[in-house]
Each structure stands twice: as structure tokens, then as C-alpha cells.
Scaffold this active site. Structure first.
Site: not given
Ligand code: 0A1
Ligand code: ZN
Length: 878
Positions: A268, A272, A305, A327
Site C-alpha cells: 500500500g 520512509n 504512514e 504495525e
């Protein structure tokens, strides 16, 4: 190397690296087929490492150009280099600089790990082990270092050059048509968070000021022509940043936050540091091409993210066994964000549907593993629903057990204690224990013991004694590698619902720890007695889905219908509906005529028209369990054709029985004049389409005309796709015309054509595989882009149960064939497809024989299998 030599990685073997990498300086000389990477590492020997101990760095498919230490080229005998490893036999000093030059080919990188080209854009994907495909490194999450990256590229084709952190320098490279940019990331990070992007990109920008007044430049980069489809993702990003400040006290920590959307991406998106890279599916949206679900998905993934910046980046994982640390926690955080932005009960229902449809099958089959596994062969195979979604449920249970304040205290301590660390689940749990003076050792079993616990509840009322007795039992079936199961600590939120729908109060309770509406089930069997209960209650258990368990209740159909109508917990109203639907569908599958069916259909009609309920909630309430969900519930000797027939017939029966109700709701729904993706409008569209799907199932002439008109008049993708699905699935008049019209309208928009491919893949067909083969020839399809494969092949495997599980084995044969084919170019995508074999053991004998043969054929194939595919196939066959 791959497969043959793939070894089992074990948590118990964890050891620190002998050397520490303090600083990393990288220079990328970007060229499509031969990019040179100059890496300069400042290393020192860790205390406890013997002087001169060898330095062993990871590589994958690398070509070494040169290697030097402190400016002097190494003699050939001083090192050993292969594509997979660089070993410096005896490093000369305690502190030294290692300069390594490697060459990589972004053009031929079809695995989409490491440095690759997507539509002419250079981008990287380093999680989990992609950095070693760029340069030799300690490619593991516990090696944190400060990175400086210089990117050099052609000015015309790559005007935009992006790296992690803050921009430091940029300019032309004299005498050439190239330029450079230097990025510096002050936050030490593991290599999996490294990223770079170079290309000719369009950009939308906003300014953000953090709660403490620091300015941040927000930029979203997309392929040119897509810049007018980023409003929603930018809006989602800004809302996420505010939310994390407000709810978790977390601010952003760099001067810029860049997002880049690329079309070729395995997953998905990727968190970073300061440079998130996204699958464009989770960035691009406008009303003509994106559905309400896409808008929601974008909001969720952008938030996810962004939230990783603290849960994942500032605090990372010690090794990949701790993946759920970042996660599970980050999924929990994105779920909470969406719940606050939208309707909490509706979001909870959506999340539980996802959990039950993705994680429950995984946990009840050969691919079952603990949320924190202890061994793997290929880490890419462990980005699973168990790690992500069950991982989030575990964090949610911690909050349920400790309460909102206790949870926040634990999180605050976690951020304070572990900022800058590579941590473990034990560290995480300890923070909640220390902040709340509570022992969570029993609870922690959830991280280590796999499988879905089955909870049985049986209640009885004693009118004379005014007591209500609840017999509770838990049982978890053996899973691979874990034969004996211990009892879990299961928090059960509950209510004892009285005759008028209100919860009854109790005066005292014995047999379990009960605090208000929360009961702790901690043993195999517990009998809980509530005193002071004035009238016979209906128990409403596991409210809000307070634990990821399967509840087997012995409630009568009348009691379930009662809860469906009266429970004060909206989640359990929905759950009662689902439980009833599932029971009825299983009996119908077995050819029985279920008792209470008419009463249920009548209650469903009431729910559909209940104006006190959210539109979206009513939409979910009307949704029948999927064929896979029914198959999982049946559990063994499954005949998917029988399930499909029963489900179709029941849809049709409901459609006919409540035709007028659905038509009335459909006609009366007032829609806003212009499209808006907000939750209320989306809920209205969802309910209207759910009604349309039942009208379509009734297959009347009127409903075909209505559905085609809905399609023709749609001014947004949700309505267009929804109506097209009804036309195709129920094979209504106009279906073929609608498919053609959709194609003509969207042929140039790949993400829109993905929807067309997935609907076409679900179309009922005598020869489903022939239909899929034809679709693979369609110009909208490509074997090179994961999104196209997920749409068509994934749409078939997940959405066309009859086709994939065809009794003649043709679906299994096809999956074996494409697994082998995809494995040659992109093992991650191949193994994701192969995971669809995970339910084969639940099928009937006829199907099992075919599936097993197909799985064995993969192993016996005359080609080198990736570790990714081999591991999945072997686990399935175990
Ligand atoms: N960490 C990302 C997901 C991700 C994982 C692996 C990848 O490549 C193998 C790419 C992305 C997330 O949770 O969003
Ligand atoms: Zn994540």
C-alpha cells in the site's frame, strides 16, 4: 541465495552486530541501467567484539565495483565479495571508514525491492530487506545510523530529486546536463527507512505549523497530469498531523514532509523517514475515478504512514519478529483516527469485517502464526493480517483493560522511554505495566500463542434467586507448531439486556473479575453469577468486539432478533444480524428449511428503515456474509457451489420479500447536489446501493431498468461501480452495455480500469478460467504492475469463489500456473497470490485432491522457486 538454501531465521538466535555504523554517506549516480552507488560508512568496533573480528555485510544481487578502507583500496585477499555478501576479513582499526561502490540496474528490477523505475520515476523500497539490493550493509532494523544522501541525475528527465530528512544542498553539475541534491536526515534510522526518488513529477504543496509552532512544508508528488487528484490525500495528511498532536501528543520532527505516489508498488505505502512512498491507489482520488471506499482507504493509509513517524521510525523494531510492535500499534492508531473522524460504531464494524474475512481464515488454517512469530524463512511473507490486524486488536484490548487514561499513560511512557530505540514487544508491554502498576503477563500470551479462541457462552436465569448464571468456556484449536493451548486473558464487554431493551444492573457478581460492563475470562471454564437481576435478561456479549475471538452463543433465534432490534451496543446489533444470517445460510447450504427465516427477514426490513440508525450502519446490517465467511464457518468438507447457490437464493428471497421496502428507501434517499466524500453522504450511497443490490437480486424487469439507469446517471465512481457490479453479478439486461460504457469512459485511467477488471473477474461464468485468460489479454491488464494483478487475479481469487474453488480443480491449476509465472519476475506478488491456497484443507475431498496436486506441482516445477513462494506452499502442504 534463494529457496534451496533458505534457512529458518529464529528469534532465539538474535545477536547484536559486532560493529556499529555511526554515519552513512551515500552518493547515487542515477542511470537507468547502471546506477553507481558510493557508500561511505563510519564504523566502530562494538565493545565486546574481538579486535579484528570480520565485518560481514548483507547484499542481494549486487555487483561490487570497488572497496576501500580509510581511503586505501583493499587488497583482493582482504575481503570476499559475492552478490549476497561482503566480508572484510580483518578490519584494521577500532574506528574506520569503509567505502564501497556498487552498481545496480533499476530498469531490470522487476521485484520492486531496492532501487527501481516506475514509469520513468526512480524510487526505492527498502522494507524489509531491500536496502541490501542497493549496497552492502547491516540490513537489519536494530542498526540505526545518520544518513546523508547525494543524488545525481539527468536534469531534464529527473528535475525532482528527493531523499530522507531535510534538503541541504542542490545545484548543477558543471559541464554536464546533470544536477544534484543533498538530503540530510538528522534522526538515526535503520536502512529499511531509507528512500530516494528522482523523476519528472508534479507537486501540490501546503504549509503546516505544528502545535509548538514549527513550520513544515508538505508536498505530494505525483506523475504529471495527476496533480488535481491530490486534494483528499493532502487534507487527510493535515488532519492526521493534528490528530496525532491532540490524541497522542506527537509532533512532526523535520522541516519537510514529502509524499510520492508511484504506480508500480507491491504494497500500500511505505513510511520512509520524511519521504513516504505510496502506491498511487492510496493517493489519487477524484469523484469520477475513486469510490467512497477509496477515499476512506486513502485517509487510512495516509494517516497510517504518517503515524509511523513515531510508532515505527522514532521507535523502531529490534528485529523483524517484532514487526507487530510498529504495525499492530500503527493500525490501531489509524483505526482510532478514522473512528474520531467518522462514525465510531460504523468504523468498528468495518474493521471487524476486515479482521474476520482476512485474519480469521489465516489463523484457522496452515498459515496460522502468532502475532509475534518466532521463526520465518522469508520476512516478506509475514506482513500478514495477523501481524497487522490482530496486532491492532491486541493494542485495543490493552486499552480496554487499562481504560483510556491508563492506556495514554502507558503510551506516554513508551514514547519517553524508548524514543530512539529499536524495541521489543516486552519493552512495550512493560511501559503499560509500569505506568499502571498492573501485571500483564497473562495478557501477553496473545502475542505468542496463535489461533482464534472459540468462546462458548450459556446463560440461565433463576427467577426465585434473582440470579443470572453465565457458563463461559474457551478453547483454542491446535495450530502449526503449537499443539497445546493455554487459556487466554479475554476481556468481554457485556450487558444483560432487560425486556424493554435497557441493560439490567446487578448488585454483586462472583466467579470472575467483573468491573462494570467488563468481564475478564481468564480460565478454560468459568461460571459467573450475577445477583440482583430482576427479570430474565438476554446476554449481549463481546460488545464492541472487545476481543478477537469467535463467540458461539446458544441464544435462540428470537433472542438474536431481540438483540438485533434492541441492543444499546450498535456493534452487537450488527453482530446479531450477522450471526442469524450465517446460521440461516448454513442451513440453506445443507438443504434445510431454517426455522425463523421469515421473522428474520421481517426484522431486517425494520432495520433497513430504522431512521435512528446511521445510513452506513444500515448498509452494513443488510450485507450478507460472504461466501468465504460462510465457508470458514462451516469449517470442513466445504462445497463452494452449494454455498453460492444458497447465498444467491437467499439474496433473491430477501430481495423479493422486501422489494417494496428497498424500493421505498431507494426512492426516498435525498442526495446532496454535488458529490462529497464525507461519511454521511458515503453512508447514504452505501445504503442506497445495498437496496439496489437486493432489488437486482430479485431480477425483475423493473430492477434491471432501475440498475441500468443508476449506472447511466451516476455522477461519481461509487454509484457507477456499485450499479455495474449489480448488473454483472445478477446478469441483468444492460450488463454488457454497461461494461462497454465503463471501459470507454475510463480506458485511460488505470486505477479506474482496475475496478472494471475486478468486476469482470467476478462475473458468473461457465468457464471462469477461460474468461480470466481473455481478460489478461485486455490492454488495461499488465503482468508488470501489481495493482493490475491484484485487481484481476486477486479479484478472481477473492471474489469469484465458485470459479476459484471449481470442483474440477481448474481454479487451483490456474493459481499454480500464475504463481510459477509471477515468481520469475516478482516473488512478493507471487506469494501473495499463492496464499489463496491457505483455505484448501477446509474444502471437500474432491477439491482437496485437486488443490493438493496443484500445490505439489508448484514445488516440483522445473524452475528455481523464490523463498517467498516456497515457504507459503510448504506451509500449506504441512
Ligand atoms: N511498512 C509498510 C508496509 C510495507 C511493507 C513491506 C513493503 O515491502 C516489502 C512495503 C511496504 C506499512 O505498514 O505501511
Ligand atoms: Zn504500517
Amino acid at each position: 541465495m534463494r529457496s534451496e538454501t533458505a534457512q529458518l531465521i529464529k528469534l532465539e538466535d538474535y545477536k547484536e552486530t559486532p560493529y556499529v555504523i555511526e554515519n552513512v554517506s551515500l552518493v547515487f549516480k542515477l542511470q537507468p541501467e547502471a546506477t553507481e552507488v558510493i557508500s561511505t560508512l563510519t564504523l566502530f568496533r562494538r565493545e565486546g567484539t574481538e579486535t579484528g573480528a570480520p565485518l560481514e555485510l548483507d547484499g542481494d544481487d549486487l555487483t561490487l565495483v570497488s572497496v576501500a578502507i580509510d581511503g586505501a583500496a583493499l587488497a583482493e585477499e582482504a575481503y570476499e565479495a559475492s552478490p549476497e555478501k561482503l566480508v572484510v576479513q580483518t578490519p584494521p582499526a577500532d574506528t574506520f571508514k569503509l567505502e564501497v561502490v556498487t552498481r545496480v540496474n533499476p530498469t531490470t528490477n522487476t521485484k520492486l525491492e531496492g532501487l527501481y523505475l516506475s514509469q520513468g520515476i526512480y524510487c526505492t523500497q527498502c522494507e524489509a530487506e531491500g536496502f541490501r539490493r542497493i549496497t552492502y550493509y547491516y540490513d537489519r532494523p536494530d542498526v540505526l545510523s545518520v544518513f546523508t544522501t547525494r543524488i545525481e541525475a539527468d536534469k531534464v528527465t529527473n528535475p525532482i530529486l528527493l531523499g530522507n530528512g531535510n534538503p541541504q544542498d542542490a545545484g548543477d553539475i558543471e559541464g554536464t546536463d546533470r544536477h544534484f541534491a543533498v538530503w540530510h536526515d538528522p534522526h538515526p534510522k535503520p536502512a529499511y527507512l531509507f528512500a530516494l526518488v528522482a523523476g519528472d513529477l508534479a507537486c501540490t504543496s501546503e504549509k503546516y505549523t505544528t502545535a509548538s509552532g514549527k513550520p513544515v512544508d508538505l508536498n505530494i508528488y505525483v506523475e504529471k497530469g495527476n496533480e488535481d487528484r491530490t486534494d483528499w490525500s493532502m487534507d487527510s495528511l493535515i488532519r492526521s498531523m493534528r490528530w496525532d498532536e491532540k490524541v497522542f501528543g506527537r509532533e512532526y520532527d523535520l522541516e519537510v514532509f514529502n509524499i510520492v505516489a508511484v504506480s508500480a508498488f507491491n504494497m500500500g505505502a511505505m513510511e520512509n523517514k520524511g519521504l513516504n512512498i505510496f502506491n498511487d491507489k492510496y493517493i489519487l482520488a477524484d469523484s469520477d475515478t475513486a469510490t467512497d471506499m477509496d477515499y476512506e482507504g486513502i485517509e487510512t493509509v495516509v494517516a497510517h504512514e504518517y503515524f509511523h513517524n513515531w510508532t515505527g521510525n522514532r521507535i523502531t523494531c529490534r528485529e523483524w519478529f517484532q514487526l507487530c510492535l510498529k504495525e499492530g500499534l500503527t493500525v490501531f492508531r489509524d483505526q482510532e483516527f478514522s473512528s474520531d473522524e467518522r462514525s465510531r460504531p460504523v468504523k468498528r464494524i468495518a474493521d471487524v469485517i476486515r479482521l474476520k474475512s482476512r485474519q480469521f481464515p489465516e489463523d484457522q488454517g496452515p498459515l496460522s502464526h502468532p502475532v509475534r512469530p518466532t521463526e520465518y524463512k522469508e520476512i516478506n511473507n509475514f506482513y500478514t493480517a495477523t501481524v497487522y490486524d490482530k496486532g491492532a486488536e491486541l493494542v485495543r484490548m490493552i486499552k480496554t483493560i487499562l481504560g483510556a487514561d491508563g492506556f495514554r499513560k502507558g503510551m506516554d511512557l513508551y514514547f519517553e522511554r524508548h524514543d530512539g530505540d529499536a524495541s521489543t514487544i516486552e519493552d512495550f508491554l512493560k511501559c503499560f505495566e509500569d505506568a499502571n502498576q498492573q501485571d500483564l503477563s497473562h495478557f501477553s500470551l496473545w502475542y505468542h500463542q496463535s489461533g482464534t479462541p472459540f468462546v462458548k457462552a450459556n446463560g440461565s436465569y433463576d427467577e426465585a434467586a434473582k440470579t443470572y448464571t453465565l457458563d463461559l468456556e474457551q478453547n483454542t484449536a491446535a495450530t502449526p507448531g503449537q499443539d497445546e493451548k493455554k487459556p487466554f486473558f479475554i476481556p468481554i464487554r457485556f450487558g444483560l439486556v432487560g425486556p424493554n431493551g435497557d441493560d439490567l444492573a446487578y448488585t454483586s457478581v462472583e466467579g470472575a473479575h467483573v468491573d462494570g460492563d467488563l468481564l475478564h475470562l481468564t480460565e478454560d471454564k468459568q461460571t459467573v453469577v450475577f445477583h440482583g437481576i430482576g427479570s430474565k435478561p438476554v446476554p449481549s456479549l463481546l460488545r464492541e468486539f472487545s476481543a478477537p475471538v469467535k463467540l458461539e452463543s446458544t441464544l435462540s433465534r428470537e433472542d438474536q432478533i431481540f438483540l438485533m432490534r434492541h441492543d444499546i451496543d450498535p456493534f452487537n446489533r450488527w453482530q446479531a444480524t450477522q450471526t442469524l444470517m450465517t446460521e440461516l445460510l448454513i442451513e440453506l447450504t445443507n438443504g434445510e428449511e431454517p426455522a425463523g427465516k421469515d421473522a428474520f427477514i421481517e426484522a431486517l426490513g425494520h432495520m433497513a428503515e430504522d431512521k435512528n440508525l446511521d445510513h452506513a450502519f444500515r448498509g452494513f446490517g443488510l450485507m450478507l456474509p460472504s461466501e468465504q465467511a460462510i465457508a470458514l464457518e462451516i469449517g470442513k468438507d466445504v462445497d463452494t457451489d452449494a454455498i453460492g447457490d444458497a447465498r444467491d437464493a437467499f439474496s433473491k428471497e430477501i430481495g423479493k420479500a422486501l422489494y417494496d421496502t428497498f424500493k421505498r428507501i431507494y426512492d426516498a434517499m435525498e442526495m446532496p447536489a454535488t458529490f462529497s466524500p464525507d461519511a454521511l453522504s458515503a453512508g447514504k450511497r452505501a445504503l442506497k446501493l445495498r437496496c439496489l443490490s437486493y432489488l437486482g437480486a430479485a431480477q425483475t424487469e423493473e430492477s434491471a431498468v432501475l440498475t441500468k439507469a443508476h449506472f447511466d446517471n451516476a455522477d461519481n465512481m461509487t454509484d457507477r461501480m456499485g450499479a455495474l457490479t449489480v448488473l454483472v453479478i445478477w446478469q441483468l439486461a444492460g450488463a454488457q452495455d454497461a461494461l462497454k460504457a465503463f471501459e470507454a469512459r475510463h480506458k485511460d485511467t488505470a486505477l479506474a480500469m482496475d475496478k472494471w477488471l475486478s468486476i469482470a473477474a467476478r462475473a458468473p461464468s461457465e468457464d471462469a478460467i477461460a474468461a480470466i485468460r481473455t481478460l489478461t489479454e485486455h490492454p488495461a491488464f499488465s503482468w508488470d504492475n501489481p495493482n493490475r494483478i491484484y485487481a484481476l487475479i486477486g479479484g478472481f481469487l477473492g471474489g469469484n469463489t465458485r470459479g476459484f474453488h471449481a470442483a474440477d480443480g481448474s481454479g487451483y491449476d490456474y493459481l499454480a500456473e500464475i504463481t510459477l509465472q509471477l515468481d520469475k519476475t516478482n516473488p512478493q506478488v507471487a506469494s501473495r497470490m499463492a496464499k489463496s491456497f491457505g483455505t484448501w484443507k477446509n474444502m471437500n475431498a474432491e477439491r482437496r485432491v485437486k488443490a493438493e496436486a496443484a500445490l505439489k506441482r508448484i514445488l516440483a516445477a522445473d524452475q528455481q522457486l523464490s523463498t517467498d513462494v516456497k515457504e507459503i506452499v510448504e506451509l500449506c502442504l504441512d
